[in-house]
Design a protein around this motif. Structure first.
Motif, PDB file in Angstrom:
ATOM      1  N   THR A  83       0.838  -1.196   0.000  1.00 60.03           N
ATOM      2  CA  THR A  83       0.000   0.000   0.000  1.00 60.03           C
ATOM      3  C   THR A  83       0.878   1.253   0.000  1.00 60.03           C
ATOM      4  O   THR A  83       2.102   1.171   0.120  1.00 60.03           O
ATOM      5  CB  THR A  83      -0.925   0.019   1.232  1.00 60.03           C
ATOM      6  OG1 THR A  83      -0.107   0.041   2.404  1.00 60.03           O
ATOM      7  CG2 THR A  83      -1.854  -1.176   1.251  1.00 60.03           C
ATOM      8  N   LYS A  84       0.234   2.414  -0.087  1.00 60.09           N
ATOM      9  CA  LYS A  84       0.950   3.692  -0.102  1.00 60.09           C
ATOM     10  C   LYS A  84       1.787   3.889   1.164  1.00 60.09           C
ATOM     11  O   LYS A  84       2.878   4.441   1.105  1.00 60.09           O
ATOM     12  CB  LYS A  84      -0.045   4.848  -0.253  1.00 60.09           C
ATOM     13  CG  LYS A  84       0.584   6.204  -0.403  1.00 60.09           C
ATOM     14  CD  LYS A  84      -0.470   7.257  -0.631  1.00 60.09           C
ATOM     15  CE  LYS A  84       0.175   8.618  -0.834  1.00 60.09           C
ATOM     16  NZ  LYS A  84      -0.841   9.644  -1.120  1.00 60.09           N
ATOM     17  N   ASP A  85       1.266   3.414   2.304  1.00 61.99           N
ATOM     18  CA  ASP A  85       2.001   3.557   3.562  1.00 61.99           C
ATOM     19  C   ASP A  85       2.929   2.366   3.821  1.00 61.99           C
ATOM     20  O   ASP A  85       3.303   2.086   4.951  1.00 61.99           O
ATOM     21  CB  ASP A  85       1.049   3.811   4.731  1.00 61.99           C
ATOM     22  CG  ASP A  85      -0.085   2.806   4.819  1.00 61.99           C
ATOM     23  OD1 ASP A  85      -0.206   1.946   3.928  1.00 61.99           O
ATOM     24  OD2 ASP A  85      -0.876   2.888   5.777  1.00 61.99           O
ATOM     25  N   GLU A  86       3.271   1.631   2.720  1.00 66.55           N
ATOM     26  CA  GLU A  86       4.250   0.536   2.746  1.00 66.55           C
ATOM     27  C   GLU A  86       3.864  -0.648   3.625  1.00 66.55           C
ATOM     28  O   GLU A  86       4.719  -1.315   4.202  1.00 66.55           O
ATOM     29  CB  GLU A  86       5.637   1.074   3.123  1.00 66.55           C
ATOM     30  CG  GLU A  86       6.033   2.243   2.251  1.00 66.55           C
ATOM     31  CD  GLU A  86       7.441   2.168   1.732  1.00 66.55           C
ATOM     32  OE1 GLU A  86       8.150   1.211   2.039  1.00 66.55           O
ATOM     33  OE2 GLU A  86       7.803   3.085   0.994  1.00 66.55           O
ATOM     34  N   LYS A  87       2.574  -0.930   3.699  1.00 61.88           N
ATOM     35  CA  LYS A  87       2.070  -2.114   4.405  1.00 61.88           C
ATOM     36  C   LYS A  87       1.821  -3.201   3.357  1.00 61.88           C
ATOM     37  O   LYS A  87       1.330  -2.937   2.266  1.00 61.88           O
ATOM     38  CB  LYS A  87       0.754  -1.812   5.131  1.00 61.88           C
ATOM     39  CG  LYS A  87       0.804  -0.622   6.061  1.00 61.88           C
ATOM     40  CD  LYS A  87       1.365  -0.995   7.380  1.00 61.88           C
ATOM     41  CE  LYS A  87       1.147   0.197   8.296  1.00 61.88           C
ATOM     42  NZ  LYS A  87       2.011   0.368   9.336  1.00 61.88           N
ATOM     43  N   ASN A  88       2.160  -4.426   3.718  1.00 63.78           N
ATOM     44  CA  ASN A  88       1.902  -5.549   2.810  1.00 63.78           C
ATOM     45  C   ASN A  88       0.436  -5.951   2.899  1.00 63.78           C
ATOM     46  O   ASN A  88      -0.131  -6.017   3.988  1.00 63.78           O
ATOM     47  CB  ASN A  88       2.792  -6.741   3.160  1.00 63.78           C
ATOM     48  CG  ASN A  88       4.224  -6.508   2.762  1.00 63.78           C
ATOM     49  OD1 ASN A  88       4.504  -5.742   1.854  1.00 63.78           O
ATOM     50  ND2 ASN A  88       5.141  -7.168   3.446  1.00 63.78           N
ATOM     51  N   ILE A  89      -0.115  -6.252   1.737  1.00 59.22           N
ATOM     52  CA  ILE A  89      -1.506  -6.698   1.680  1.00 59.22           C
ATOM     53  C   ILE A  89      -1.606  -7.788   0.618  1.00 59.22           C
ATOM     54  O   ILE A  89      -0.920  -7.739  -0.409  1.00 59.22           O
ATOM     55  CB  ILE A  89      -2.463  -5.522   1.365  1.00 59.22           C
ATOM     56  CG1 ILE A  89      -3.906  -5.981   1.439  1.00 59.22           C
ATOM     57  CG2 ILE A  89      -2.163  -4.905   0.019  1.00 59.22           C
ATOM     58  CD1 ILE A  89      -4.897  -4.856   1.486  1.00 59.22           C
ATOM     59  N   GLY A 128      -2.287  -3.471  -8.399  1.00 59.62           N
ATOM     60  CA  GLY A 128      -1.061  -3.048  -7.733  1.00 59.62           C
ATOM     61  C   GLY A 128      -0.897  -1.537  -7.761  1.00 59.62           C
ATOM     62  O   GLY A 128      -0.523  -0.917  -6.763  1.00 59.62           O
ATOM     63  N   ALA A 129      -1.196  -0.925  -8.913  1.00 60.25           N
ATOM     64  CA  ALA A 129      -1.091   0.533  -9.044  1.00 60.25           C
ATOM     65  C   ALA A 129      -2.102   1.234  -8.136  1.00 60.25           C
ATOM     66  O   ALA A 129      -1.760   2.211  -7.457  1.00 60.25           O
ATOM     67  CB  ALA A 129      -1.303   0.947 -10.498  1.00 60.25           C
ATOM     68  N   ALA A 130      -3.340   0.736  -8.113  1.00 61.11           N
ATOM     69  CA  ALA A 130      -4.386   1.374  -7.294  1.00 61.11           C
ATOM     70  C   ALA A 130      -4.115   1.203  -5.810  1.00 61.11           C
ATOM     71  O   ALA A 130      -4.248   2.160  -5.030  1.00 61.11           O
ATOM     72  CB  ALA A 130      -5.756   0.803  -7.657  1.00 61.11           C
ATOM     73  N   LEU A 131      -3.728   0.008  -5.385  1.00 61.86           N
ATOM     74  CA  LEU A 131      -3.450  -0.211  -3.954  1.00 61.86           C
ATOM     75  C   LEU A 131      -2.214   0.578  -3.520  1.00 61.86           C
ATOM     76  O   LEU A 131      -2.142   1.033  -2.373  1.00 61.86           O
ATOM     77  CB  LEU A 131      -3.271  -1.705  -3.661  1.00 61.86           C
ATOM     78  CG  LEU A 131      -4.539  -2.542  -3.760  1.00 61.86           C
ATOM     79  CD1 LEU A 131      -4.224  -4.022  -3.589  1.00 61.86           C
ATOM     80  CD2 LEU A 131      -5.589  -2.100  -2.750  1.00 61.86           C
ATOM     81  N   GLY A 132      -1.284   0.780  -4.435  1.00 62.66           N
ATOM     82  CA  GLY A 132      -0.088   1.559  -4.129  1.00 62.66           C
ATOM     83  C   GLY A 132      -0.365   3.036  -3.923  1.00 62.66           C
ATOM     84  O   GLY A 132       0.475   3.768  -3.403  1.00 62.66           O
ATOM     85  N   LYS A 133      -1.552   3.484  -4.325  1.00 62.95           N
ATOM     86  CA  LYS A 133      -1.937   4.889  -4.154  1.00 62.95           C
ATOM     87  C   LYS A 133      -2.825   5.111  -2.925  1.00 62.95           C
ATOM     88  O   LYS A 133      -3.250   6.233  -2.678  1.00 62.95           O
ATOM     89  CB  LYS A 133      -2.685   5.379  -5.397  1.00 62.95           C
ATOM     90  CG  LYS A 133      -1.826   5.449  -6.631  1.00 62.95           C
ATOM     91  CD  LYS A 133      -2.650   5.859  -7.835  1.00 62.95           C
ATOM     92  CE  LYS A 133      -1.799   5.843  -9.098  1.00 62.95           C
ATOM     93  NZ  LYS A 133      -2.606   6.098 -10.294  1.00 62.95           N
ATOM     94  N   HIS A 134      -3.139   4.035  -2.204  1.00 59.36           N
ATOM     95  CA  HIS A 134      -4.029   4.144  -1.041  1.00 59.36           C
ATOM     96  C   HIS A 134      -3.358   3.575   0.203  1.00 59.36           C
ATOM     97  O   HIS A 134      -2.561   2.646   0.126  1.00 59.36           O
ATOM     98  CB  HIS A 134      -5.355   3.418  -1.314  1.00 59.36           C
ATOM     99  CG  HIS A 134      -6.176   4.106  -2.359  1.00 59.36           C
ATOM    100  ND1 HIS A 134      -5.965   3.926  -3.709  1.00 59.36           N
ATOM    101  CD2 HIS A 134      -7.198   4.990  -2.241  1.00 59.36           C
ATOM    102  CE1 HIS A 134      -6.829   4.663  -4.387  1.00 59.36           C
ATOM    103  NE2 HIS A 134      -7.584   5.321  -3.517  1.00 59.36           N
ATOM    104  N   ARG A 135      -3.730   4.131   1.329  1.00 58.67           N
ATOM    105  CA  ARG A 135      -3.199   3.677   2.618  1.00 58.67           C
ATOM    106  C   ARG A 135      -4.012   2.491   3.136  1.00 58.67           C
ATOM    107  O   ARG A 135      -5.161   2.287   2.741  1.00 58.67           O
ATOM    108  CB  ARG A 135      -3.230   4.827   3.643  1.00 58.67           C
ATOM    109  CG  ARG A 135      -2.278   5.971   3.292  1.00 58.67           C
ATOM    110  CD  ARG A 135      -2.317   7.098   4.321  1.00 58.67           C
ATOM    111  NE  ARG A 135      -3.659   7.534   4.693  1.00 58.67           N
ATOM    112  CZ  ARG A 135      -4.427   8.358   3.972  1.00 58.67           C
ATOM    113  NH1 ARG A 135      -3.984   8.835   2.831  1.00 58.67           N
ATOM    114  NH2 ARG A 135      -5.619   8.690   4.403  1.00 58.67           N
ATOM    115  N   MET A 136      -3.406   1.727   4.030  1.00 57.62           N
ATOM    116  CA  MET A 136      -4.059   0.548   4.600  1.00 57.62           C
ATOM    117  C   MET A 136      -5.389   0.903   5.266  1.00 57.62           C
ATOM    118  O   MET A 136      -6.363   0.170   5.148  1.00 57.62           O
ATOM    119  CB  MET A 136      -3.117  -0.132   5.608  1.00 57.62           C
ATOM    120  CG  MET A 136      -3.679  -1.400   6.205  1.00 57.62           C
ATOM    121  SD  MET A 136      -3.816  -2.744   5.019  1.00 57.62           S
ATOM    122  CE  MET A 136      -2.205  -3.435   5.140  1.00 57.62           C
ATOM    123  N   ASN A 137      -5.460   2.066   5.958  1.00 55.05           N
ATOM    124  CA  ASN A 137      -6.700   2.418   6.652  1.00 55.05           C
ATOM    125  C   ASN A 137      -7.828   2.787   5.681  1.00 55.05           C
ATOM    126  O   ASN A 137      -8.963   2.971   6.101  1.00 55.05           O
ATOM    127  CB  ASN A 137      -6.470   3.535   7.675  1.00 55.05           C
ATOM    128  CG  ASN A 137      -6.128   4.862   7.048  1.00 55.05           C
ATOM    129  OD1 ASN A 137      -5.837   4.948   5.860  1.00 55.05           O
ATOM    130  ND2 ASN A 137      -6.144   5.908   7.861  1.00 55.05           N
TER     131      ASN A 137
END
Length: 181
Positions: A83-89, A128-137
Motif C-alpha cells: 500500500t501507499k504507507d508501505e504495508k503488505n496486503i 497493484g497501481a491502485a493499492l499503491g496509491k491508497h493507505r491501509m486504513n
C-alpha cells in the motif's frame, strides 16, 4: 448392361454426396450468444455477431472460428502487494468480462483461455497501481467513512477496461475484491 447401370448409379451417388458435402460446408450457422469470424487462408473475410444462417466458400477455402459472446468469469490469483504507507496486503479479485469486438479479439487473443491470462495480468497490474496509491486504513478501518474499496475497484475497472478494449476487444463488465488480508 447390369454393370453399366451399377457404375452409373455409383457415379451419380458419389457426385450427389460430393455436392451435399460442399453445400453443408458452405453454410455457417451463428447461434445466439456466439460470434463468428470467417477466414480465407488465415485472413479475415467477415464477422457475424447476429444469430442466423450465412453463406461462405466451402472448407478448406474458408474456415469458421467461433467465440462465446456471453459473459465470462474468473478469479485472479491471491497476490501480495504494498500500500501507499508501505504495508503488505494480499488481494484477490473476481472479473466478469465479454468479447466486445470479435475481430480485434481474434487478432489479439484467439481463444478465451488466453484472454483470461491477458486480463488477469492487466487487472493485477492495475490492482497493484491502485493499492499503491491508497493507505491501509482506506481498506480496513473501524470508521466506515474512511474505507475506499468501492473507489479503488472502480479505478481498477476503469483503467483495465480501457486497455482491454483497445488492445484485445474485451469489455470488463464488473470486477471486485473477493479477499483482502
Amino acid at each position: 448392361v447390369g454393370m453399366k447401370k451399377f457404375m452409373l448409379f455409383l457415379g451419380i451417388s458419389c457426385l450427389l454426396l460430393l455436392l451435399i458435402s460442399i453445400g453443408i460446408s458452405s453454410v455457417c450457422i451463428v447461434s445466439a450468444g456466439e460470434g463468428v469470424i470467417v477466414t480465407e487462408f488465415g485472413k479475415i473475410v467477415t464477422s457475424h455477431k447476429k444469430p442466423g444462417l450465412y453463406f461462405k466458400s466451402p472448407y478448406p477455402i474458408q474456415a469458421v472460428n467461433r467465440f462465446d459472446l456471453r459473459m465470462q468469469f474468473f478469479k485472479t490469483e491471491f497476490i501480495q502487494m504494498t500500500t501507499k504507507d508501505e504495508k503488505n496486503i494480499a488481494a484477490q479479485m473476481y472479473v466478469c468480462w465479454e468479447i466486445d469486438d470479435v475481430v480485434k479479439f481474434f487478432q489479439a487473443v484467439i481463444e478465451s483461455k488466453r484472454a483470461e491470462v491477458k486480463i488477469r495480468d492487466l487487472v493485477n497490474s492495475q490492482m497493484g497501481a491502485a493499492l499503491g496509491k491508497h493507505r491501509m486504513n482506506q481498506l480496513f478501518s473501524t470508521e466506515a467513512k474512511d474505507i475506499k474499496i468501492d473507489i479503488i475497484e472502480s479505478l481498477i475497472q476503469e483503467n483495465a477496461n480501457q486497455k482491454a478494449k483497445e488492445d484485445y476487444g474485451i469489455r470488463i463488465l464488473r470486477l471486485g475484491f473477493t479477499r483482502l488480508s
